[in-house]
Design a protein around this motif. Structure first.
Motif, PDB file in Angstrom:
ATOM      1  N   ALA A 101       0.832  -1.199   0.000  1.00  0.00           N
ATOM      2  CA  ALA A 101       0.000   0.000   0.000  1.00  0.00           C
ATOM      3  C   ALA A 101       0.870   1.254   0.000  1.00  0.00           C
ATOM      4  CB  ALA A 101      -0.910   0.009   1.224  1.00  0.00           C
ATOM      5  N   LEU A 102       0.314   2.341  -0.563  1.00  0.00           N
ATOM      6  CA  LEU A 102       1.021   3.622  -0.544  1.00  0.00           C
ATOM      7  C   LEU A 102       1.055   4.171   0.882  1.00  0.00           C
ATOM      8  CD1 LEU A 102      -0.343   5.500  -3.699  1.00  0.00           C
ATOM      9  CD2 LEU A 102       1.886   4.404  -3.431  1.00  0.00           C
ATOM     10  N   GLU A 103       2.218   4.589   1.325  1.00  0.00           N
ATOM     11  CA  GLU A 103       2.364   5.230   2.627  1.00  0.00           C
ATOM     12  C   GLU A 103       2.497   6.735   2.402  1.00  0.00           C
ATOM     13  OE1 GLU A 103       5.173   3.215   5.341  1.00  0.00           O
ATOM     14  OE2 GLU A 103       5.481   1.812   3.674  1.00  0.00           O
ATOM     15  N   GLN A 104       1.756   7.518   3.192  1.00  0.00           N
ATOM     16  CA  GLN A 104       1.716   8.956   2.988  1.00  0.00           C
ATOM     17  C   GLN A 104       2.194   9.695   4.226  1.00  0.00           C
ATOM     18  OE1 GLN A 104      -1.720  10.738   1.292  1.00  0.00           O
ATOM     19  NE2 GLN A 104      -2.278   8.972   0.051  1.00  0.00           N
ATOM     20  N   PRO A 105       2.802  10.873   4.035  1.00  0.00           N
ATOM     21  CA  PRO A 105       3.129  11.711   5.197  1.00  0.00           C
ATOM     22  C   PRO A 105       1.855  12.234   5.831  1.00  0.00           C
ATOM     23  CG  PRO A 105       3.534  12.898   3.151  1.00  0.00           C
ATOM     24  CD  PRO A 105       3.214  11.482   2.766  1.00  0.00           C
ATOM     25  N   SER A 106       1.958  12.754   7.035  1.00  0.00           N
ATOM     26  CA  SER A 106       0.779  13.276   7.721  1.00  0.00           C
ATOM     27  C   SER A 106       0.279  14.522   6.993  1.00  0.00           C
ATOM     28  CB  SER A 106       1.098  13.600   9.177  1.00  0.00           C
ATOM     29  OG  SER A 106       2.139  14.562   9.243  1.00  0.00           O
ATOM     30  N   PRO A 107      -1.049  14.755   7.019  1.00  0.00           N
ATOM     31  CA  PRO A 107      -1.623  15.889   6.289  1.00  0.00           C
ATOM     32  C   PRO A 107      -1.706  17.135   7.157  1.00  0.00           C
ATOM     33  CG  PRO A 107      -3.381  14.549   7.159  1.00  0.00           C
ATOM     34  CD  PRO A 107      -2.081  13.911   7.624  1.00  0.00           C
ATOM     35  N   THR A 108      -2.269  18.184   6.584  1.00  0.00           N
ATOM     36  CA  THR A 108      -2.646  19.386   7.321  1.00  0.00           C
ATOM     37  C   THR A 108      -4.129  19.633   7.102  1.00  0.00           C
ATOM     38  OG1 THR A 108      -2.045  20.800   5.446  1.00  0.00           O
ATOM     39  CG2 THR A 108      -0.366  20.432   7.125  1.00  0.00           C
ATOM     40  N   LEU A 109      -4.721  20.408   7.988  1.00  0.00           N
ATOM     41  CA  LEU A 109      -6.154  20.714   7.906  1.00  0.00           C
ATOM     42  C   LEU A 109      -6.353  21.981   7.079  1.00  0.00           C
ATOM     43  CD1 LEU A 109      -9.080  20.078   8.928  1.00  0.00           C
ATOM     44  CD2 LEU A 109      -8.616  21.689  10.781  1.00  0.00           C
ATOM     45  N   LEU A 110      -7.264  21.901   6.113  1.00  0.00           N
ATOM     46  CA  LEU A 110      -7.609  23.058   5.286  1.00  0.00           C
ATOM     47  C   LEU A 110      -9.119  23.266   5.362  1.00  0.00           C
ATOM     48  CD1 LEU A 110      -6.764  25.218   3.222  1.00  0.00           C
ATOM     49  CD2 LEU A 110      -7.172  23.531   1.431  1.00  0.00           C
ATOM     50  N   GLU A 111      -9.566  24.436   5.810  1.00  0.00           N
ATOM     51  CA  GLU A 111     -10.987  24.742   5.942  1.00  0.00           C
ATOM     52  C   GLU A 111     -11.370  25.794   4.905  1.00  0.00           C
ATOM     53  OE1 GLU A 111     -12.543  24.226  10.278  1.00  0.00           O
ATOM     54  OE2 GLU A 111     -10.682  25.384  10.390  1.00  0.00           O
ATOM     55  N   LEU A 112     -12.472  25.523   4.208  1.00  0.00           N
ATOM     56  CA  LEU A 112     -12.918  26.415   3.144  1.00  0.00           C
ATOM     57  C   LEU A 112     -14.418  26.306   2.990  1.00  0.00           C
ATOM     58  CD1 LEU A 112     -12.515  28.240   0.633  1.00  0.00           C
ATOM     59  CD2 LEU A 112     -12.139  26.156  -0.680  1.00  0.00           C
ATOM     60  N   GLY A 113     -15.124  27.438   3.107  1.00  0.00           N
ATOM     61  CA  GLY A 113     -16.556  27.477   2.833  1.00  0.00           C
ATOM     62  C   GLY A 113     -17.356  26.480   3.633  1.00  0.00           C
ATOM     63  N   GLY A 114     -16.968  26.242   4.885  1.00  0.00           N
ATOM     64  CA  GLY A 114     -17.703  25.296   5.710  1.00  0.00           C
ATOM     65  C   GLY A 114     -17.251  23.858   5.541  1.00  0.00           C
ATOM     66  N   LEU A 115     -16.323  23.591   4.632  1.00  0.00           N
ATOM     67  CA  LEU A 115     -15.791  22.249   4.432  1.00  0.00           C
ATOM     68  C   LEU A 115     -14.375  22.180   4.988  1.00  0.00           C
ATOM     69  CD1 LEU A 115     -16.931  21.523   0.761  1.00  0.00           C
ATOM     70  CD2 LEU A 115     -18.050  20.817   2.878  1.00  0.00           C
ATOM     71  N   ALA A 116     -14.052  21.067   5.613  1.00  0.00           N
ATOM     72  CA  ALA A 116     -12.714  20.849   6.153  1.00  0.00           C
ATOM     73  C   ALA A 116     -12.105  19.642   5.449  1.00  0.00           C
ATOM     74  CB  ALA A 116     -12.773  20.616   7.663  1.00  0.00           C
TER      75      ALA A 116
END
Length: 726
Positions: A101-116
């Motif tokens: 499986a693909l291993e990914q680095p940790s993400p960041t939170l992005l909030e826009l127009g009521g969506l996260a």
């Protein structure tokens, strides 16, 4: 991206926007040839490299896929959150080679127009292990090929992208290319640390509590928990992180319902360090739903106390519908229906039809008699349609069916037919073909005559039924209890209100003179009006998906494609001066399929989150909260209700509204009427209503307030702030 703001129209179609993008990404391989011809530049560049080009049989070798977005663009994590599509890989490998499986680095939170969303905002590297079987002979060529699909987004645009990466390895001694060591070292360092952090998961009072130990060095003020599986909590839910004296970190977050799986897996990160959490099993179920009252208890709770005039459960008595013999009530209902019908002309699905029909009066050669004939015919078509719908509604209720206004939209077959109709109108307005029957628009901006105008009026009334707007709620509610002739008069008033603007234009020459002079601009205007009709078709497609699931939506889109091909064929023949002929066969087939195909049964509405602040509506729960002195906001909504969706975005689901509700302890009870719910229908009837949107606010003192059908955040905040009337 933080400066981008959604307008109400854009916000309304956000959910469909993401569904459409996901579908495009899934179908993208079939469009590869087209994309190659178009040579569209990609906003995220992908490359592949192996740690060893001569992997040893019987061992693993690391593969790195480097994703480099343009400035201002980003990709998505494994769990994208409220929106987005992650990187997906389809490997094509020789015998004896397997990919992990693909291993990914940790993400960041992005909030826009009521969506996260959970995103990768800069360049990021995905890692995968290739396992080389012992049976592979040294020197064997090992061609590696991987098809990648992902969604690239910027401040205002999202683009599904795709590429195929290849490299050729050769079984050997496993020697590592030192020039690549730094790339792999940095990529592995960016992965969440596994095995170091431990945790346990507690559930209480509608919240999850994640207690984590071993995550030393995390800045608790910046710590955030990212679930690898959707459903544990909302991406936009507020997380409260605290550190105990023993160094453990506790993260509390509202739980929307039961755990989606037996164990939790996720990543805890502060932006600098990240740790993997796996195998966390909830100590118990979260947010238990209270048992409904028995029939005897419910009946007893509704008996008014003679001394106080209130019901035994402390709630105010239900609204009494207007008396059937109350003539003023009929007058009020008629006025409400007329005004409501007038406002329906501003709906995005009706306005293009009315506009083009009005402009048809400006064409050369139309005398006053012909204009009046068209006005009367349009009027008749509108009134006949609303009368027919009203008669069906009254008859069904007389037979004991609990249905209300817009009942037909609770049937996915009707939604599919309306979607096909809206698509046909949009393509007609765009100039793909010309209608020769029902008149909406053609080369002379509207077919003259009785039949065309009648059909246009009927069409406008039919496509305007998804919602009731201002003034309509009381009017349609009164129709429930008025005698059938009076009730039909109310429905006729709705049709009259819709037809009144065009009728006045047809009979008042002075108004006709106010219209702009005919010219080439009318063709451009006509094509622009195709946009709101296309948005209507897209909105109906979203409703179909909500009612019948992905399978139903897929069938609907296939049928719509068949119908669109037929319309294109007709337009092609028309351009050569030929009749439709056999080109009408795909359209007939699409209509027959829309009627006869066995669509999946309407899916059960997604359970409303019971977080302690938002719960599914029931009269029993409403009575309990009233008796406890709890402020309550009742939201009666449906996916097909345009006004409901706009209110949700611009007033209900706003941070300032949520903050006010949280501060005052307001509990929101949401009633979903998308697929029809007899309990909701009966409740609406008890309040003298049979349409939505319908909003109710109950103060701590038990005062019940009906709110207007057009909400603002300021109004809801004012209601929550005090028990005083606004």
């Amino acid at each position: 991206m933080r400066n981008f703001r959604f307008t109400p129209t854009v916000a309304l179609f956000q959910p469909l926007f993401w569904i459409t993008l996901r579908a495009i990404v899934l179908l993208w391989p079939g469009l590869a040839a087209t994309a190659a011809l178009a040579q569209m530049p990609q906003h995220v560049q992908a490359s592949i490299v192996a740690k060893s080009e001569a992997p040893r049989p019987g061992t693993n070798t690391r593969i790195a896929i480097r994703m480099t977005p343009e400035t201002g663009w980003h990709g998505y994590w494994i769990n994208p959150g409220d929106s987005g599509v992650p990187v997906e890989a389809e490997w094509h490998l020789p015998d004896g080679v397997r990919a992990g499986a693909l291993e990914q680095p940790s993400p960041t939170l992005l909030e826009l127009g009521g969506l996260a969303s959970y995103v990768h905002e800069g360049a990021f590297t995905l890692l995968a292990d290739l396992a080389i079987d012992r049976s592979v002979a040294p020197g064997t060529a090992l061609p590696v090929k991987v098809d990648l699909t992902w969604l690239a987004c910027s401040d205002s645009l999202c683009v599904p992208e795709r590429t195929t990466l290849q490299l050729t390895l050769r079984a050997g001694d496993g020697a590592v290319d030192r020039s690549r060591q730094s790339l792999f070292s940095a990529a592995e360092a960016a992965l969440p640390s596994s095995g170091r952090a431990q945790g346990r998961l507690e559930a209480a009072d509608g919240r999850w509590s994640f207690v984590v130990s071993g995550a030393q060095g995390l800045n608790v003020g910046r710590t955030y928990l990212f679930p690898m599986e959707d459903g544990w909590f909302e991406a936009s839910a507020k997380q409260q992180a605290t550190r105990a004296a023993d160094g453990t970190i506790r993260i509390e977050v509202a739980a929307p319902g039961p755990a989606p799986s037996p164990r939790f897996a996720g990543v805890i990160s502060d932006g600098r360090q990240s740790f993997m959490l796996t195998g966390l099993k909830p100590d118990k179920a979260v947010a238990p739903v209270s048992e409904p009252a028995t029939a005897e208890e419910a009946t007893a709770s509704e008996i008014p106390d003679p001394a106080t005039g209130r019901e035994a459960n402390g709630s105010a008595p239900k609204a009494t519908p207007p008396s059937t013999g109350d003539v003023p009530a009929l007058k009020i209902a008629l006025i409400g229906a007329l005004l409501g019908g007038l406002l329906l002309n501003l709906m995005p699905c009706v306005f293009p039809i009315l506009s083009l029909k009005a402009l048809s009066l400006t064409r050369a050669g139309v005398d006053r008699r012909a204009a009046r004939l068209e006005g009367v015919a349009y009027f008749a078509g509108s009134v006949a349609t609303t009368l027919l719908l009203g008669a069906i509604l009254i008859g069904a209720r007389a037979l004991g069916h609990d249905i209300g206004w817009s009942f037909q939209l609770q049937n996915p077959h009707i939604i599919l037919l309306l979607m096909l109709l809206s698509l046909a109108i949009a393509l007609n307005l765009a100039g793909l073909f010309e209608m020769t029957g029902v008149s909406v628009a053609n080369r002379v901006m509207g077919k003259p005559g009785w039949s065309g105008a009648f059909g246009t009026g009927a069409l406008a009334a039919l496509v305007a039924t998804p919602c009731s707007g201002p003034f309509m709620g009381v009017a349609l509610g009164a129709a429930l209890v008025l005698p059938p002739p009076a009730a039909l008069a109310v429905f006729a008033g709705l049709g009259i209100g819709m037809a009144l603007p065009f009728l006045l234009l047809a009979f008042v020459p002075a108004l006709q003179r106010l219209l702009p002079k005919p010219g080439a601009w009318m063709e451009t205007f006509r094509r622009l009006l195709a946009i709101p009709m296309l948005l209507t078709a897209i909105g109906l497609a979203w409703v179909l998906g909500r009612q019948s699931g992905v399978d139903g939506l897929s069938l609907g889109l296939l049928i719509a494609t068949l119908g669109a091909l037929g319309l294109w064929w007709i337009g092609h023949r028309q351009s050569r001066g030929r009749r439709a002929g056999t080109a009408a066969l795909p359209i007939m087939a699409a209509l027959l399929l829309a009627i006869a195909i066995d669509l999946p049964r309407p899916v059960e509405a997604t359970p409303i989150a019971s977080t302690g602040k938002t719960e599914p509506f029931s009269e029993t729960r409403l009575a309990e909260l009233q008796a406890a002195g709890q402020p309550v906001f009742v939201d009666m909504t449906a996916d097909w209700c345009l006004v409901c969706q706009v209110n949700k975005r611009v007033a209900i689901d706003r941070p300032d509204t949520h903050a006010a509700f949280d501060k005052e302890g307001v509990v929101t009870l949401v009633g979903d009427w998308t697929n029809g719910d007899p309990a909701i229908t009966r409740f609406l009837a008890s309040r003298g209503r049979n349409s939505i949107p319908y909003y109710l606010f109950v103060t701590p003192s038990g005062e019940t307030r009906e709110l207007p059908q057009i909400l603002t955040s300021e109004l809801l905040i004012e209601q929550a702030a005090s028990g005083k009337p606004s």
